[in-house]
Design a protein around this motif. Structure first.
Motif, PDB file in Angstrom:
ATOM      1  N   LEU A   6     -21.705   5.052  73.935  1.00  0.00           N
ATOM      2  CA  LEU A   6     -20.636   5.599  73.839  1.00  0.00           C
ATOM      3  C   LEU A   6     -20.774   7.433  73.110  1.00  0.00           C
ATOM      4  CD1 LEU A   6     -17.435   4.645  74.062  1.00  0.00           C
ATOM      5  CD2 LEU A   6     -17.572   4.334  71.124  1.00  0.00           C
ATOM      6  N   ILE A   7     -21.193   6.999  71.930  1.00  0.00           N
ATOM      7  CA  ILE A   7     -22.054   8.033  71.754  1.00  0.00           C
ATOM      8  C   ILE A   7     -22.748   9.851  73.220  1.00  0.00           C
ATOM      9  CG2 ILE A   7     -23.375  10.136  70.884  1.00  0.00           C
ATOM     10  CD1 ILE A   7     -21.922   9.420  68.780  1.00  0.00           C
ATOM     11  N   GLY A   8     -23.403   9.047  74.076  1.00  0.00           N
ATOM     12  CA  GLY A   8     -23.637   9.308  74.840  1.00  0.00           C
ATOM     13  C   GLY A   8     -22.238   9.948  76.315  1.00  0.00           C
ATOM     14  N   ASP A   9     -21.802   9.287  76.344  1.00  0.00           N
ATOM     15  CA  ASP A   9     -20.403   8.935  76.828  1.00  0.00           C
ATOM     16  C   ASP A   9     -19.560  10.473  76.674  1.00  0.00           C
ATOM     17  OD1 ASP A   9     -21.273   6.836  78.656  1.00  0.00           O
ATOM     18  OD2 ASP A   9     -19.763   5.907  77.449  1.00  0.00           O
ATOM     19  N   LEU A  10     -19.252  10.234  74.624  1.00  0.00           N
ATOM     20  CA  LEU A  10     -18.503  11.098  74.385  1.00  0.00           C
ATOM     21  C   LEU A  10     -19.351  12.728  74.812  1.00  0.00           C
ATOM     22  CD1 LEU A  10     -18.034   9.832  71.094  1.00  0.00           C
ATOM     23  CD2 LEU A  10     -15.679  11.050  72.597  1.00  0.00           C
ATOM     24  N   LEU A  11     -20.508  13.077  75.112  1.00  0.00           N
ATOM     25  CA  LEU A  11     -21.241  13.903  74.404  1.00  0.00           C
ATOM     26  C   LEU A  11     -21.205  14.853  76.242  1.00  0.00           C
ATOM     27  CD1 LEU A  11     -24.176  13.595  71.850  1.00  0.00           C
ATOM     28  CD2 LEU A  11     -21.741  14.651  71.604  1.00  0.00           C
TER      29      LEU A  11
ATOM     30  N   ASP B  53     -12.080  -2.585  62.087  1.00  0.00           N
ATOM     31  CA  ASP B  53     -11.429  -0.706  61.985  1.00  0.00           C
ATOM     32  C   ASP B  53     -12.383  -0.322  63.261  1.00  0.00           C
ATOM     33  OD1 ASP B  53      -9.560   0.229  60.105  1.00  0.00           O
ATOM     34  OD2 ASP B  53     -10.923  -0.971  59.421  1.00  0.00           O
ATOM     35  N   ASN B  54     -12.137   0.427  63.657  1.00  0.00           N
ATOM     36  CA  ASN B  54     -13.107   1.054  65.285  1.00  0.00           C
ATOM     37  C   ASN B  54     -12.242   2.762  64.838  1.00  0.00           C
ATOM     38  OD1 ASN B  54     -14.455  -0.562  66.176  1.00  0.00           O
ATOM     39  ND2 ASN B  54     -12.698  -1.289  67.449  1.00  0.00           N
ATOM     40  N   GLY B  55     -13.646   4.041  64.971  1.00  0.00           N
ATOM     41  CA  GLY B  55     -12.862   5.064  64.883  1.00  0.00           C
ATOM     42  C   GLY B  55     -14.263   6.109  65.921  1.00  0.00           C
ATOM     43  N   LEU B  56     -13.382   6.965  66.168  1.00  0.00           N
ATOM     44  CA  LEU B  56     -14.113   7.992  67.280  1.00  0.00           C
ATOM     45  C   LEU B  56     -14.297   9.655  66.920  1.00  0.00           C
ATOM     46  CD1 LEU B  56     -13.101   9.504  70.067  1.00  0.00           C
ATOM     47  CD2 LEU B  56     -13.943   7.300  70.237  1.00  0.00           C
ATOM     48  N   GLY B  57     -14.851  10.442  66.443  1.00  0.00           N
ATOM     49  CA  GLY B  57     -14.257  11.308  66.810  1.00  0.00           C
ATOM     50  C   GLY B  57     -15.485  12.355  66.603  1.00  0.00           C
ATOM     51  N   VAL B  58     -15.192  13.115  67.453  1.00  0.00           N
ATOM     52  CA  VAL B  58     -15.536  14.307  68.303  1.00  0.00           C
ATOM     53  C   VAL B  58     -15.534  15.952  67.963  1.00  0.00           C
ATOM     54  CG1 VAL B  58     -14.562  14.499  69.998  1.00  0.00           C
ATOM     55  CG2 VAL B  58     -16.454  15.269  70.423  1.00  0.00           C
ATOM     56  N   THR B  59     -16.162  16.627  67.761  1.00  0.00           N
ATOM     57  CA  THR B  59     -16.108  17.952  67.475  1.00  0.00           C
ATOM     58  C   THR B  59     -17.269  18.544  68.632  1.00  0.00           C
ATOM     59  OG1 THR B  59     -16.374  18.316  65.384  1.00  0.00           O
ATOM     60  CG2 THR B  59     -16.637  19.704  65.818  1.00  0.00           C
TER      61      THR B  59
ATOM     62  N   GLY C 252     -29.762  16.015  71.714  1.00  0.00           N
ATOM     63  CA  GLY C 252     -29.843  15.589  72.005  1.00  0.00           C
ATOM     64  C   GLY C 252     -30.634  13.428  70.767  1.00  0.00           C
ATOM     65  N   PHE C 253     -30.237  14.005  69.200  1.00  0.00           N
ATOM     66  CA  PHE C 253     -29.981  13.538  68.276  1.00  0.00           C
ATOM     67  C   PHE C 253     -29.452  12.233  68.300  1.00  0.00           C
ATOM     68  CE2 PHE C 253     -29.145  12.276  64.139  1.00  0.00           C
ATOM     69  CZ  PHE C 253     -30.238  11.927  63.999  1.00  0.00           C
ATOM     70  N   VAL C 254     -29.204  10.653  68.113  1.00  0.00           N
ATOM     71  CA  VAL C 254     -28.738  10.343  68.420  1.00  0.00           C
ATOM     72  C   VAL C 254     -28.798   8.926  67.730  1.00  0.00           C
ATOM     73  CG1 VAL C 254     -29.320   9.233  70.155  1.00  0.00           C
ATOM     74  CG2 VAL C 254     -26.983   8.376  69.361  1.00  0.00           C
ATOM     75  N   ALA C 255     -28.336   8.531  66.586  1.00  0.00           N
ATOM     76  CA  ALA C 255     -29.246   7.469  65.541  1.00  0.00           C
ATOM     77  C   ALA C 255     -27.719   6.785  65.147  1.00  0.00           C
ATOM     78  CB  ALA C 255     -30.158   7.808  64.344  1.00  0.00           C
ATOM     79  N   GLY C 256     -28.094   5.534  64.419  1.00  0.00           N
ATOM     80  CA  GLY C 256     -27.151   4.417  64.139  1.00  0.00           C
ATOM     81  C   GLY C 256     -27.373   3.357  62.649  1.00  0.00           C
TER      82      GLY C 256
ATOM     83  N   GLY D 164     -16.918  21.867  79.666  1.00  0.00           N
ATOM     84  CA  GLY D 164     -16.829  22.681  79.712  1.00  0.00           C
ATOM     85  C   GLY D 164     -17.564  23.323  77.800  1.00  0.00           C
ATOM     86  N   ALA D 165     -17.952  22.177  77.090  1.00  0.00           N
ATOM     87  CA  ALA D 165     -18.352  22.490  75.612  1.00  0.00           C
ATOM     88  C   ALA D 165     -19.567  23.175  75.925  1.00  0.00           C
ATOM     89  CB  ALA D 165     -18.156  21.802  74.843  1.00  0.00           C
ATOM     90  N   THR D 166     -20.039  24.006  75.518  1.00  0.00           N
ATOM     91  CA  THR D 166     -21.335  24.919  75.541  1.00  0.00           C
ATOM     92  C   THR D 166     -22.621  23.740  73.884  1.00  0.00           C
ATOM     93  OG1 THR D 166     -20.534  26.117  73.344  1.00  0.00           O
ATOM     94  CG2 THR D 166     -20.929  26.827  75.309  1.00  0.00           C
ATOM     95  N   ALA D 167     -21.598  23.225  73.270  1.00  0.00           N
ATOM     96  CA  ALA D 167     -21.799  21.653  71.981  1.00  0.00           C
ATOM     97  C   ALA D 167     -21.555  20.953  71.516  1.00  0.00           C
ATOM     98  CB  ALA D 167     -23.640  22.974  71.141  1.00  0.00           C
ATOM     99  N   ALA D 168     -21.826  19.923  71.957  1.00  0.00           N
ATOM    100  CA  ALA D 168     -20.628  18.880  70.651  1.00  0.00           C
ATOM    101  C   ALA D 168     -22.061  17.834  69.731  1.00  0.00           C
ATOM    102  CB  ALA D 168     -20.159  17.928  71.969  1.00  0.00           C
ATOM    103  N   GLU D 169     -21.028  17.644  68.639  1.00  0.00           N
ATOM    104  CA  GLU D 169     -21.794  15.910  68.279  1.00  0.00           C
ATOM    105  C   GLU D 169     -20.100  15.062  67.781  1.00  0.00           C
ATOM    106  OE1 GLU D 169     -22.403  17.284  64.394  1.00  0.00           O
ATOM    107  OE2 GLU D 169     -20.528  19.135  63.969  1.00  0.00           O
ATOM    108  N   ALA D 170     -20.750  13.869  67.768  1.00  0.00           N
ATOM    109  CA  ALA D 170     -19.671  12.731  68.149  1.00  0.00           C
ATOM    110  C   ALA D 170     -19.893  11.389  66.984  1.00  0.00           C
ATOM    111  CB  ALA D 170     -19.701  12.080  68.959  1.00  0.00           C
ATOM    112  N   ALA D 171     -19.119  11.108  66.273  1.00  0.00           N
ATOM    113  CA  ALA D 171     -19.189   9.990  65.410  1.00  0.00           C
ATOM    114  C   ALA D 171     -18.695   8.853  65.804  1.00  0.00           C
ATOM    115  CB  ALA D 171     -19.457  10.251  63.948  1.00  0.00           C
ATOM    116  N   VAL D 172     -19.257   7.486  65.237  1.00  0.00           N
ATOM    117  CA  VAL D 172     -18.728   6.518  66.390  1.00  0.00           C
ATOM    118  C   VAL D 172     -18.881   5.828  64.976  1.00  0.00           C
ATOM    119  CG1 VAL D 172     -17.708   4.519  67.609  1.00  0.00           C
ATOM    120  CG2 VAL D 172     -18.619   6.839  68.262  1.00  0.00           C
ATOM    121  N   SER D 173     -17.572   4.638  64.735  1.00  0.00           N
ATOM    122  CA  SER D 173     -18.204   3.717  63.460  1.00  0.00           C
ATOM    123  C   SER D 173     -17.175   2.584  64.323  1.00  0.00           C
ATOM    124  CB  SER D 173     -17.619   3.764  62.201  1.00  0.00           C
ATOM    125  OG  SER D 173     -16.202   3.918  62.047  1.00  0.00           O
ATOM    126  N   SER D 174     -17.639   1.431  63.553  1.00  0.00           N
ATOM    127  CA  SER D 174     -17.117   0.135  64.069  1.00  0.00           C
ATOM    128  C   SER D 174     -17.259  -0.885  62.448  1.00  0.00           C
ATOM    129  CB  SER D 174     -18.350  -0.979  65.255  1.00  0.00           C
ATOM    130  OG  SER D 174     -17.844  -1.676  65.579  1.00  0.00           O
TER     131      SER D 174
END
Lengths: 480, 444
Positions: free
Chosen positions: B14-19, B57-63, B171-175, B26-36
């Motif tokens: 999901l993080i991969g999809d968001l980014l 609760d589920n939630g996703l946030g993207v900047t 390219g960072f992703v961890a959980g 068109g974003a030059t950079a992005a970060e995202a967090a997902v929680s469940s």
């Protein structure tokens, strides 16, 4: 069927393929022997926030929240489950979890029907697009410039703007079907002033159940900027606050947080049903001075704490809590009202679908008395005049409450003399209320910034009062 | 039981999809967090089950960043349509926010590369019925303790499991999954017509590390009884001993004052104090973010930056601020890996336990409860409602309430005489009791 119900169905149910008959069926599944009440609460919220800092638009954020809460009540027991996914099988699973509170019983059929609300207290608008992005950005910049223009000692300005659009639909096994569309906007200005090595802050803001142009009308937004600056500059001159017990005069409006803490929470139905409040079992008794009449009024048009209906579908009401010093009634949701064998007063509120409703305040204020505010100040030989406050807190069992002054002055020989630093005031609710000796004729409600927290749930509220005098309250300063 | 590894893989996808969606828009950079998250909260009152709440609760946030412009959005809906709409909302904001040279992801070379298992996930293994029994035992222990305990707000058991995944376009992703369980109890006592309530709780990542339910109930009852017949005090200067659980708040206020966002806004009473004394020489304050099973443990912060042990105060001198990458750039410094706050913060303890501290204080106020906000972070002015006990000859004399204590945080910190060995461990910020030389106590 009311327009609000139609709007809510179209916003929440139609997109996920749910119809009224699905609600009937789900409610039917919640009924049975031993079940006294059960409801479904659907909610769809959009919230947008903007922050200006350092003269630039630093943050913009959008939040979407959607879900349903399912509650089943048996006697004093409540089962609750919720889901942020609105597919029928998932909702049915949540319903089974909530229903597990009672284990027996055959299902009955339920037919819900919408009843028109007596009166809509705010227009069912979505405030988010009521100004476009360029206009929002412009508003924030204007306030920043207005604050800086007031005085060269203003070094930092933070302006924040929040707009929320909340659509809710309630259906219950007692046949209730009701909906509400709740706009809520809020604008805040926070400044830091610097003089030599001294720094002080000031903040001001307001809000309402309105569209965003509320802040453009009557120069409200600009007014917040000027007011924040004024407070910061007053604080630059403030000397140490006094310590000890003394007469305290509270200004009109926001200082009504006194009533919210000293009596409001203690009169919520749940604490009184359980007998844990300092006001428990005292209806009909004198709990405040004769000059005090306090109401909780959810019916003021457009106010931050107002509710066309509460979160159980009960229309908002104006409830007299204390009349001429006599305790008249508590604030009730349906659950506590049923157990106490009274009617709900339209105070059943919840932070969201993911929280259980409980009795909460709406707009709590004291009715005006007969005194001229100047006469009240003049009656004090040495005391404190507090006009602005931060938050407060109460221990409803012992009745102890605090609230923190952020702008206050010394009264010496009937005159306001010097500003003093912020200090916490502490008292005991039932005792302090009997020490109110003068009530002004200048009732004012707050500008619409209140947030009340209870058991981890936050809801918007309003407070208000006329100028009033407490003969004795403990002021937590540092000067003996 | 949900398979956590599989769920983690789903959320990472999901993080991969968001980014990817952010890049596509068109974003030059992005970060995202997902929680469940999922959990159970229940309350037993007067021996009967009062509420059972199942939470999920589920939630996703993207900047997103368009150069140095930024926009954010979040949603409780994790569907692919919601992902598109959320990213779109964030990108829309980025068109209107200002160019801010400090804005952006944390630097790529700071991303955590070694992500150890910190042993944070110990899901609740018991049934709802067993949970009800635990809460019932807890409340019974409190109610049976003394006839003056005449009412109850109940005993509550809370158990929550969560999975949190973060990623960014470096390219960072961890959980990692985590769990948190607590048992609390609040009861009401009455004597001579006056009522008091108090509570106690136990908290752990692992259910079998919770204190025994009887112990929690007994503590709630003892604390309530100790407060009965409290009186106020004459207004006076006095030594003040903050019991460990309320001293946590003082330590948090100190941390708030060295937070980057407070400093660059000049909204801190510790502006320009780097390298200077802020506490007496015996004080060291440090964090250990990678503590196994710690309540605030994480191998990386909210921007993916590797966390590491750090001292904020050493021998009384302020040695480090609490910075994320944005505040660090504003202050022309380096991030301290504290996006999201401090993690497992401790102040070093002295030799004395609470009894020893009371003896050392001899005469003064033991504070066991604070009320209201009352801490001005800009000036350090401190004024709060308090309750506790009056102490003379090193011994508790009687309970007190309806008083305030006031001073200035800077003086209070420099006036710290002793930190107790009685460390409060139920918090991500841990300390023993604080003995402070002198404060103004206001009463009648």
């Amino acid at each position: 069927m009311s327009d609000l119900i139609q709007i809510a169905q179209q916003t929440i149910l139609t997109p996920v393929g749910l119809a009224e008959r699905d609600l009937d069926r789900m409610l039917g599944g919640l009924t049975g022997t031993g079940v006294d009440a059960a409801d479904l609460y659907f909610q769809s919220s959009r919230l947008e926030s903007w922050v200006l800092e350092d003269g630039i638009i630093k943050e913009g954020a959008h939040t979407i929240e959607q879900g349903a809460g399912i509650r089943v009540i048996s006697g004093e027991k409540t089962g609750f489950a919720y889901s942020d996914e609105l597919q029928l099988p998932i909702l049915e699973e949540a319903a089974r979890a909530a229903r597990a509170i009672t284990r027996s019983g055959a299902e009955q059929s339920v037919r819900i029907s919408g009843v028109p609300v007596p009166r809509q207290l705010y227009a069912p608008v979505n405030p988010l697009p009521t100004l476009n992005e360029v206009e929002k950005v412009e508003l924030l910049h204007q306030l920043d410039q207005e604050a800086r223009r007031q005085d060269p000692r203003i070094k930092e300005v933070i302006v924040s703007l929040v707009a929320a659009h909340d659509v809710v639909l309630v259906a219950a096994i007692d046949g209730t079907l009701n909906a509400d569309v709740r706009p809520l906007v809020r604008l805040n200005v926070h400044v830091i002033a610097e003089q030599g090595s001294r720094r002080e802050q000031g903040s001001s803001g307001g809000g309402a159940r309105e569209s965003l142009d509320y802040f453009l009308q009557q120069e409200r937004g600009l007014g917040y900027a000027r007011e924040a600056v004024r407070q910061a500059l007053v604080n630059l001159e403030a000397v140490d606050a006094p310590a000890g017990s003394m007469p305290v005069v509270l200004g009109p409006g926001w200082p009504g947080v006194l009533l919210h803490e000293a009596v409001g929470h203690g009169l919520e139905g749940d604490f009184n049903r359980k007998g844990t409040s300092a006001f428990s079992g005292r209806i009909g008794e004198q709990v405040a001075a004769d000059c005090c009449t306090v109401v909780d009024d959810g019916t003021l048009p457009g106010r931050r704490g107002s509710l066309t209906m509460d979160d159980e579908g009960t229309p908002g009401q104006n409830t007299v809590l204390i009349e001429n010093g006599i305790l008249k009634g508590y604030m009730q949701d349906k659950h506590n009202a049923r157990l106490m064998k009274v009617d709900s007063t339209g105070n059943g509120r919840r932070e969201s679908y993911a929280h259980l409703p409980m009795p909460r305040m709406t707009n709590t204020y004291m009715l005006p008395g007969g005194h001229d505010p100047e006469e009240i100040i003049a009656s004090v030989d040495r005391g404190l005049f507090a006009v602005n406050f931060g938050g407060g807190q109460v221990d409803i069992t012992s009745g102890r409450f605090v609230f923190s002054a952020s702008e206050a002055y010394l009264i010496e020989k009937g005159k306001i003399t010097r500003p003093v630093k912020g200090a916490t005031l502490i008292g005991n609710g039932p005792e302090s209320m009997t020490r109110i000796s003068m009530v002004g004729d200048d009732l004012k409600l707050d500008a619409g910034v209140g947030v009340c927290g209870k058991e981890g749930q936050s809801v918007p509220v309003g407070v208000g009062q006329p100028t009033l005098k407490l003969d004795e309250l403990i002021v937590g300063g540092t000067e003996q | 039981m949900i398979d956590m590894e599989q769920r983690k893989a789903e959320l990472q996808q999901l993080i991969g999809d968001l980014l990817a969606e952010a890049r596509r828009q068109g974003a030059t950079a992005a970060e995202a967090a997902v929680s469940s998250n999922a959990g159970l909260s229940l309350t037993v009152r007067l021996g009967e089950t009062e509420t059972i709440e199942h939470t999920r609760d589920n939630g996703l946030g993207v900047t997103v960043y368009f150069g140095h412009r930024k926009g954010s959005a979040s949603s409780s809906d994790l569907s692919s349509q919601a992902i598109r709409e959320t990213v779109e909302a964030a990108c829309n904001f980025a068109r209107y926010t200002s160019e801010d040279p400090c804005s952006g992801l944390a630097d790529a070379e700071l991303m955590a590369t070694d992500i150890p298992d910190l042993d944070l996930y110990h899901p609740w293994q018991q049934s709802v019925d067993e949970a009800i029994q635990l809460a019932t035992r807890c409340e019974d222990a409190a109610r049976d303790f003394d006839p003056r305990i005449f009412n109850s707000e109940g005993a509550s058991l809370n158990s929550h499991d969560g999975l949190h995944v973060y990623g960014n376009t470096h390219g960072f992703v961890a959980g990692y999954p985590s769990s948190r369980h607590s048992l609390s109890c609040a009861v009401v006592g009455k004597q001579d017509g006056s009522m008091q309530r108090d509570y106690w709780y136990t908290l752990s990542r692992q259910a079998d590390r919770l204190d025994a339910p009887d112990e929690v109930g007994r503590m709630a009852a003892e604390r309530t009884l100790a407060r009965l017949n409290a009186r106020t005090l004459p207004t006076q200067q006095a030594a003040v001993l903050f019991q460990a659980d309320v001293a946590v708040g003082l330590l948090r206020s100190f941390i708030g004052a060295i937070r980057g966002s407070a400093l660059y806004r000049k909204a801190s009473f510790l502006l320009d104090h780097m390298g200077k004394p802020v506490f007496p020489e015996f004080v060291t304050i440090h964090e250990e973010p990678r503590l196994p099973m710690g309540l605030a443990s994480a191998a990386y912060d909210n921007e993916g930056v590797a966390t590491s042990n750090r001292a904020f105060v050493r021998r009384g001198l302020l040695e480090s601020y609490v910075l994320d990458s944005y505040a660090a750039r504003k202050l022309d410094m380096q991030t301290t890996g504290n996006a999201g706050g401090v993690r497992n913060l401790r102040i070093n303890s002295g030799e004395l336990d609470l009894t020893g501290l009371l003896k050392k204080m001899d005469r003064g106020l033991l504070v066991t409860e604070l009320m209201g906000q009352g801490v001005n972070m800009v000036t350090g002015d401190y004024s709060r409602g308090a309750a506790g006990f009056w102490v003379e000859g090193g011994e508790i004399q009687y309970p007190v309430e309806e008083i305030t204590i006031a001073g200035n945080m800077r003086d209070m910190m420099m006036g710290l005489l002793e930190v107790g060995s009685d460390v409060e461990t139920r918090s991500s910020v841990q300390t023993g009791s604080w003995l402070i030389e002198r404060m103004m106590v206001a009463g009648e």
